[in-house]
Write a protein that holds these residues in place. Structure first.
Motif, PDB file in Angstrom:
ATOM      1  N   GLY A 166       0.810  -1.320   0.057  1.00 26.39           N
ATOM      2  CA  GLY A 166       0.146   0.139   0.034  1.00 26.39           C
ATOM      3  C   GLY A 166       0.918   1.277   0.064  1.00 26.39           C
ATOM      4  N   SER A 167       0.401   2.249  -0.952  1.00 29.98           N
ATOM      5  CA  SER A 167       1.216   3.583  -0.949  1.00 29.98           C
ATOM      6  C   SER A 167       0.979   4.312   0.383  1.00 29.98           C
ATOM      7  N   TYR A 168       2.011   4.827   0.740  1.00 27.98           N
ATOM      8  CA  TYR A 168       1.888   5.964   1.955  1.00 27.98           C
ATOM      9  C   TYR A 168       1.502   5.475   3.098  1.00 27.98           C
ATOM     10  N   ARG A 169       1.707   4.099   3.321  1.00 22.03           N
ATOM     11  CA  ARG A 169       1.205   3.395   4.408  1.00 22.03           C
ATOM     12  C   ARG A 169       2.308   2.633   4.974  1.00 22.03           C
ATOM     13  N   PRO A 170       3.252   2.913   5.440  1.00 24.36           N
ATOM     14  CA  PRO A 170       4.256   2.254   6.250  1.00 24.36           C
ATOM     15  C   PRO A 170       3.665   1.403   7.280  1.00 24.36           C
ATOM     16  N   ASP A 171       2.577   1.915   7.785  1.00 30.29           N
ATOM     17  CA  ASP A 171       2.139   1.121   9.049  1.00 30.29           C
ATOM     18  C   ASP A 171       1.629  -0.289   8.646  1.00 30.29           C
ATOM     19  N   LEU A 172       1.205  -0.253   7.264  1.00 27.67           N
ATOM     20  CA  LEU A 172       0.835  -1.883   6.642  1.00 27.67           C
ATOM     21  C   LEU A 172       2.069  -2.607   6.385  1.00 27.67           C
ATOM     22  N   PHE A 173       3.158  -2.142   6.434  1.00 27.57           N
ATOM     23  CA  PHE A 173       4.208  -3.302   5.783  1.00 27.57           C
ATOM     24  C   PHE A 173       4.714  -4.272   6.851  1.00 27.57           C
ATOM     25  N   THR A 174       4.672  -5.405   6.247  1.00 29.50           N
ATOM     26  CA  THR A 174       5.522  -6.425   7.326  1.00 29.50           C
ATOM     27  C   THR A 174       6.299  -7.360   6.259  1.00 29.50           C
ATOM     28  N   LEU A 175       7.552  -7.670   6.608  1.00 29.85           N
ATOM     29  CA  LEU A 175       8.534  -8.544   5.766  1.00 29.85           C
ATOM     30  C   LEU A 175       7.692  -9.796   5.453  1.00 29.85           C
ATOM     31  N   GLU A 176       6.976 -10.587   6.206  1.00 25.48           N
ATOM     32  CA  GLU A 176       6.331 -11.637   5.781  1.00 25.48           C
ATOM     33  C   GLU A 176       5.445 -11.502   4.852  1.00 25.48           C
ATOM     34  N   LYS A 177       4.662 -10.477   4.886  1.00 19.09           N
ATOM     35  CA  LYS A 177       3.544 -10.294   3.621  1.00 19.09           C
ATOM     36  C   LYS A 177       4.121  -9.900   2.511  1.00 19.09           C
ATOM     37  N   ALA A 178       5.173  -8.891   2.678  1.00 17.31           N
ATOM     38  CA  ALA A 178       5.829  -8.345   1.452  1.00 17.31           C
ATOM     39  C   ALA A 178       6.629  -9.138   0.582  1.00 17.31           C
ATOM     40  N   LYS A 179       7.346  -9.958   1.115  1.00 11.50           N
ATOM     41  CA  LYS A 179       8.453 -10.680   0.527  1.00 11.50           C
ATOM     42  C   LYS A 179       7.794 -11.652  -0.555  1.00 11.50           C
ATOM     43  N   PRO A 180       6.968 -12.230  -0.405  1.00 15.65           N
ATOM     44  CA  PRO A 180       6.315 -13.299  -1.471  1.00 15.65           C
ATOM     45  C   PRO A 180       5.723 -12.297  -2.767  1.00 15.65           C
ATOM     46  N   LEU A 181       5.150 -11.059  -2.479  1.00 17.21           N
ATOM     47  CA  LEU A 181       4.654 -10.183  -3.381  1.00 17.21           C
ATOM     48  C   LEU A 181       6.010  -9.667  -4.200  1.00 17.21           C
ATOM     49  N   LEU A 182       6.888  -9.442  -3.366  1.00 16.08           N
ATOM     50  CA  LEU A 182       8.115  -8.825  -3.979  1.00 16.08           C
ATOM     51  C   LEU A 182       8.759 -10.068  -5.255  1.00 16.08           C
ATOM     52  N   GLU A 183       8.773 -11.190  -4.701  1.00 20.50           N
ATOM     53  CA  GLU A 183       9.195 -12.161  -5.705  1.00 20.50           C
ATOM     54  C   GLU A 183       8.570 -12.194  -6.988  1.00 20.50           C
ATOM     55  N   VAL A 184       7.112 -12.029  -6.791  1.00 16.86           N
ATOM     56  CA  VAL A 184       6.275 -12.148  -8.315  1.00 16.86           C
ATOM     57  C   VAL A 184       7.017 -10.959  -9.138  1.00 16.86           C
ATOM     58  N   LEU A 185       6.950  -9.983  -8.347  1.00 10.16           N
ATOM     59  CA  LEU A 185       7.220  -8.653  -9.401  1.00 10.16           C
ATOM     60  C   LEU A 185       8.769  -8.867  -9.978  1.00 10.16           C
ATOM     61  N   ILE A 186       9.500  -9.148  -9.197  1.00  9.56           N
ATOM     62  CA  ILE A 186      11.044  -9.272  -9.719  1.00  9.56           C
ATOM     63  C   ILE A 186      11.021 -10.281 -10.846  1.00  9.56           C
ATOM     64  N   ASN A 187      10.543 -11.522 -10.285  1.00 10.87           N
ATOM     65  CA  ASN A 187      10.503 -12.758 -11.144  1.00 10.87           C
ATOM     66  C   ASN A 187       9.996 -12.530 -12.783  1.00 10.87           C
ATOM     67  N   ASN A 188       9.038 -11.762 -12.658  1.00 12.20           N
ATOM     68  CA  ASN A 188       8.200 -11.618 -13.865  1.00 12.20           C
ATOM     69  C   ASN A 188       8.697 -10.467 -14.613  1.00 12.20           C
ATOM     70  N   GLN A 189       9.627  -9.699 -14.365  1.00 10.16           N
ATOM     71  CA  GLN A 189      10.189  -8.318 -15.002  1.00 10.16           C
ATOM     72  C   GLN A 189      11.557  -8.458 -15.218  1.00 10.16           C
ATOM     73  N   GLN A 190      12.222  -9.731 -14.692  1.00 12.32           N
ATOM     74  CA  GLN A 190      13.698  -9.830 -14.750  1.00 12.32           C
ATOM     75  C   GLN A 190      14.165  -9.644 -16.262  1.00 12.32           C
ATOM     76  N   ALA A 191      13.356 -10.268 -17.104  1.00 14.59           N
ATOM     77  CA  ALA A 191      13.718 -10.637 -18.632  1.00 14.59           C
ATOM     78  C   ALA A 191      13.738  -9.286 -19.405  1.00 14.59           C
ATOM     79  N   ASP A 192      13.025  -8.092 -19.092  1.00 12.98           N
ATOM     80  CA  ASP A 192      12.878  -7.101 -19.704  1.00 12.98           C
ATOM     81  C   ASP A 192      13.406  -5.816 -19.056  1.00 12.98           C
ATOM     82  N   ALA A 193      13.677  -5.773 -17.573  1.00 13.36           N
ATOM     83  CA  ALA A 193      14.091  -4.757 -16.803  1.00 13.36           C
ATOM     84  C   ALA A 193      15.619  -4.386 -17.204  1.00 13.36           C
ATOM     85  N   ASP A 194      16.113  -3.341 -17.546  1.00 14.07           N
ATOM     86  CA  ASP A 194      17.676  -2.908 -17.492  1.00 14.07           C
ATOM     87  C   ASP A 194      18.116  -2.393 -15.891  1.00 14.07           C
ATOM     88  N   ILE A 195      17.135  -1.990 -15.155  1.00 14.03           N
ATOM     89  CA  ILE A 195      17.365  -1.329 -13.796  1.00 14.03           C
ATOM     90  C   ILE A 195      16.161  -1.664 -13.142  1.00 14.03           C
TER      91      ILE A 195
END
Length: 302
Positions: free
Chosen positions: A111-140
């Motif tokens: 969630g944007s602007y909501r650091p109070d909602l952030f937890t590593l446990e919930k965030a890490k799996p979502l981050l994996e999906v974002l990185i794995n599916n952009q890896q082939a096309d992103a330069d940075i």
């Protein structure tokens, strides 16, 4: 990929509101994901508009491809394919434009602007999906609108396992103060000191009002100097064109208004101040149009 730019480097502008302005499907809570789901040709159209305006870095339209915007069910069923499609569209948009980069957008996954909602446990799996599916096309990697040091640290650790440099863009409180802070309340000096360096080759400030950026840059530059990183880590700004955003703002419960007092020439004046304060990367966030980016691109020849 190593690309040598003449400075300043020009980023693109705000995808969501530009989609709305060209008549693409657009609503909350889906935001910029709505067009990707229903009419992806509009995504390509907006990428092209920013390229024609002078943008040198095209950001994937993955910001809203998280459960916070598209819902948990749709994310689980379609998220990976939608993220991959967004990355492919960005890559296709720069084809035939040598030297342009694709930035793989990593949004605040809970969630944007909501650091109070952030937890590593919930965030890490979502981050994996974002990185794995952009890896082939992103330069940075471009982590955008990050509200806390802990989320930035998570992203830094994960992107270190890839072969791409990372740019971290923090969103800061919309308050003009001598001690600017992230939306978490953590000071900009501390955030820059802890996150800059290694493969994090740029620290930026985004999705906050233009008026608060100059001081943030001054503090960030001092942090880089104190850490011996002033020559190896770039600074940048891409402000939004919204009224001030307060604490506990719900990013997907309404469509914010666009300021009428920050037209392209005025935005360019802000950018000129940012460059004098130490920025070498400038662009735009929500509500910043191709016309604004064209005004920034003119700074390369000023």
């Amino acid at each position: 990929m190593t690309v040598v730019f003449t400075l300043p480097i020009i980023l693109d502008g705000g995808m969501g509101r530009e989609l709305q302005s060209v008549g693409a499907p657009f609503q909350q809570p889906e935001w910029s994901a709505q067009a990707l789901i229903e009419a992806p040709h509009f995504i390509s159209q907006v990428h092209t508009s920013f390229i024609q305006a002078g943008a040198e870095v095209i950001t994937t339209n993955t910001y809203a491809l998280v459960p916070f915007h598209i819902g948990e069910k749709r994310f689980n069923e379609e998220g990976a394919n939608l993220i991959k499609l967004a990355a492919q569209l960005a890559r296709q948009s720069v084809t035939g434009h040598p030297g342009l980069l694709v930035a793989g957008c990593i949004p605040p996954v809970l969630g944007s602007y909501r650091p109070d909602l952030f937890t590593l446990e919930k965030a890490k799996p979502l981050l994996e999906v974002l990185i794995n599916n952009q890896q082939a096309d992103a330069d940075i990697w471009l982590a955008e609108t990050i509200s806390s040091i802990s989320e930035a640290a998570m992203i830094k650790a994960r992107t270190a396992t890839t072969d791409k440099p990372t740019w971290i863009a923090f969103t800061i409180k919309d308050e003009v103060t001598a001690a600017p802070a992230l939306r978490s309340g953590e000071f900009v000096y501390d955030a820059v000191s802890q996150i800059a360096g290694q493969h994090v080759s740029a620290i930026l400030f985004n999705c906050s009002c233009a008026e608060v950026m100059e001081t943030a840059l001054t503090i960030a530059k001092q942090a880089l100097v104190d850490r011996g990183l002033a020559d190896s880590v770039q600074l940048g700004v891409y402000a939004n064109n919204f009224p001030p955003i307060g604490d506990l703002h719900e990013a997907n419960n309404a469509v914010s208004g666009i300021r009428e007092d920050v037209e392209p020439q005025r935005y360019r004046e802000f950018a000129t101040m940012w460059l004098k304060a130490g920025a070498s990367i400038v662009g735009g966030c929500c509500g910043v149009s191709p016309a604004h980016i064209k005004a920034l691109a003119e700074l390369k020849h000023a």
